[in-house]
Write a protein that holds these residues in place. Structure first.
Motif, mmCIF file in Angstrom:
data_model
loop_
_atom_site.group_PDB
_atom_site.id
_atom_site.type_symbol
_atom_site.label_atom_id
_atom_site.label_comp_id
_atom_site.label_asym_id
_atom_site.label_seq_id
_atom_site.Cartn_x
_atom_site.Cartn_y
_atom_site.Cartn_z
ATOM 1 N N GLN A 326 14.418 4.523 5.325
ATOM 2 C CA GLN A 326 15.471 3.840 4.578
ATOM 3 C C GLN A 326 14.950 3.246 3.275
ATOM 4 N N ILE A 327 13.705 2.738 3.297
ATOM 5 C CA ILE A 327 13.108 2.220 2.057
ATOM 6 C C ILE A 327 13.028 3.330 1.014
ATOM 7 N N VAL A 328 12.534 4.489 1.432
ATOM 8 C CA VAL A 328 12.368 5.615 0.511
ATOM 9 C C VAL A 328 13.725 6.129 0.041
ATOM 10 N N ASP A 329 14.672 6.242 0.953
ATOM 11 C CA ASP A 329 15.986 6.769 0.607
ATOM 12 C C ASP A 329 16.692 5.861 -0.400
ATOM 13 N N ILE A 330 16.687 4.550 -0.151
ATOM 14 C CA ILE A 330 17.363 3.612 -1.055
ATOM 15 C C ILE A 330 16.682 3.581 -2.413
ATOM 16 N N THR A 331 15.342 3.580 -2.420
ATOM 17 C CA THR A 331 14.619 3.537 -3.693
ATOM 18 C C THR A 331 14.874 4.784 -4.516
ATOM 19 N N SER A 332 14.950 5.945 -3.866
ATOM 20 C CA SER A 332 15.219 7.182 -4.614
ATOM 21 C C SER A 332 16.578 7.112 -5.300
ATOM 22 N N LYS A 333 17.559 6.505 -4.644
ATOM 23 C CA LYS A 333 18.886 6.366 -5.249
ATOM 24 C C LYS A 333 18.864 5.366 -6.396
ATOM 25 N N LEU A 334 18.117 4.259 -6.230
ATOM 26 C CA LEU A 334 18.001 3.279 -7.308
ATOM 27 C C LEU A 334 17.380 3.898 -8.558
ATOM 28 N N VAL A 335 16.299 4.646 -8.365
ATOM 29 C CA VAL A 335 15.620 5.273 -9.500
ATOM 30 C C VAL A 335 16.530 6.292 -10.169
ATOM 31 N N GLY A 336 17.173 7.126 -9.367
ATOM 32 C CA GLY A 336 18.073 8.126 -9.936
ATOM 33 C C GLY A 336 19.207 7.495 -10.735
ATOM 34 N N ASN A 337 19.780 6.415 -10.196
ATOM 35 C CA ASN A 337 20.888 5.737 -10.897
ATOM 36 C C ASN A 337 20.401 5.127 -12.209
ATOM 37 N N ALA A 338 19.205 4.505 -12.176
ATOM 38 C CA ALA A 338 18.681 3.883 -13.393
ATOM 39 C C ALA A 338 18.421 4.910 -14.481
ATOM 40 N N LEU A 339 17.813 6.030 -14.117
ATOM 41 C CA LEU A 339 17.473 7.051 -15.118
ATOM 42 C C LEU A 339 18.684 7.831 -15.588
ATOM 43 N N SER A 340 19.734 7.880 -14.770
ATOM 44 C CA SER A 340 20.944 8.606 -15.163
ATOM 45 C C SER A 340 21.760 7.831 -16.195
#
Length: 342
Positions: A326-340
């Motif tokens: 869950q840590i990895v999954d949530i962080t991947s979404k945070l990073v993707g949203n920030a860079l998008s």
């Protein structure tokens, strides 16, 4: 194939060992499992699990611990997802969302690695976004005798500068002409497409423009190559406090060599980027990172619907996999949203 009783006991044993870090004996297993089984029955089941290569008995204890194969069976068939339950995790994720500045992608990546490390208490790794091999704008500027600065601007606003040493001393007027021609006819094409078109149109182009365009494509390709294979690692020192590694300096030395060289990490994470969702490597399953004591939980992250990089957590095989997922999954979404948002 395991029957329900053996599966239940293996699940309980893995969960107890992850929580306590101590070999699990039959008496502890009897109490924790909730099954009404005699100690002799439990010992027989544990013996069967050991014969199947799912658990082993350390030299110093009558209890058992999971093997990499046991962890794999647990993760694949017994792991139950639950809400993320980490002290302070909600506030850390909220703070991270505010700190991940979309106009500073390198800072986003560094903070994501640190966030993964802080939340997992292990090592956080993030590969930098792969650059699109497309330019939006190019400009040539005269620096002096036979030296030209080429400025390449990508669609995301990223700027790459390269100094070209030329055989001909170009005037600023010639450079402006080449700049206008290239932007008018080749902007928003990939560097590979530009290279192919140049080969077909070289007879049409005036000599100096063709030479400059070839030089610009070469400079862009070199800039992309330098930006690839970049991985940010955070929290390596956390492994010094991990019970599983603390007394094995040989294992620690191998791990720190891995983090220092990063080449193997890049290959592993590149493999993970081609998979959907979270991927888990346990105890040397990956030939890329063949360490029996090590597990990797990773996931790709996307920008505008395209996978551009991978991130993950590296730690001992004895980790709380449900929490790491869950840590990895949530962080991947945070990073993707920030860079998008760029």
């Amino acid at each position: 194939m395991l029957d329900d009783r053996a599966r239940s006991l293996l699940k309980t044993l893995v969960e107890r060992y992850i929580a306590d870090g101590q070999p699990v004996g039959s008496r502890t297993l009897s109490k924790a499992s909730g099954l009404e089984l005699s100690p002799a029955t439990i010992r027989n089941v544990m013996s069967d699990l050991e014969d199947a290569g799912l658990i082993i008995s350390p030299h110093t204890s009558a209890g058992r611990i999971p093997t990499a194969r046991g962890y794999r069976l647990f993760v694949d068939t017994m792991l139950t997802a639950r809400p993320l339950d980490l002290a302070g995790s909600a506030s850390e994720f909220a703070a991270a969302r505010g700190q991940l500045q979309p106009d500073q992608p390198q800072r986003v990546i560094a903070q994501a690695a640190q966030l993964l490390s802080n939340l997992s208490s292990f090592v956080g790794v993030v590969t930098a976004p792969r650059k699109a091999s497309v330019f939006r704008h190019v400009e040539f500027m005269r620096l002096g005798d036979k030296r030209v600065l080429v400025i390449l601007v990508a669609p995301d606003g990223d700027v790459q500068n390269r100094v070209l040493f030329t055989a001909h001393d170009y005037s600023q007027g010639e450079l402006i002409e080449a700049t206008n021609f290239l932007n008018a006819h080749y902007a928003n094409l990939s560097l590979e497409e530009v290279r192919e078109r140049l080969q077909g149109e070289v007879e049409v182009l005036r000599g100096e423009i063709g030479v400059l365009m070839h030089a610009a494509v070469k400079a862009g390709s070199e800039a992309l190559a330098e930006n690839e294979d970049q991985v940010i690692v955070s929290g390596e020192r956390n492994l010094l406090g991990v019970q599983d590694f603390g007394h094995d300096m040989g294992s620690l030395r191998k791990l720190f060599d891995l983090f220092e060289q990063k080449t193997q990490l890049m290959r592993l994470l590149d493999t993970s980027s081609r998979a959907e969702g979270v991927r888990i490597y346990i105890g040397g399953e990956s030939r890329v990172v063949p360490y029996e004591e090590l597990s990797v939980v990773s996931a790709p992250y996307e920008v505008d619907g395209h996978v551009v990089g991978t991130l993950g957590v590296i730690g001992p095989t004895r980790m709380a996999y449900d929490r790491m997922i869950q840590i990895v999954d949530i962080t991947s979404k945070l990073v993707g949203n920030a860079l998008s948002q760029r």
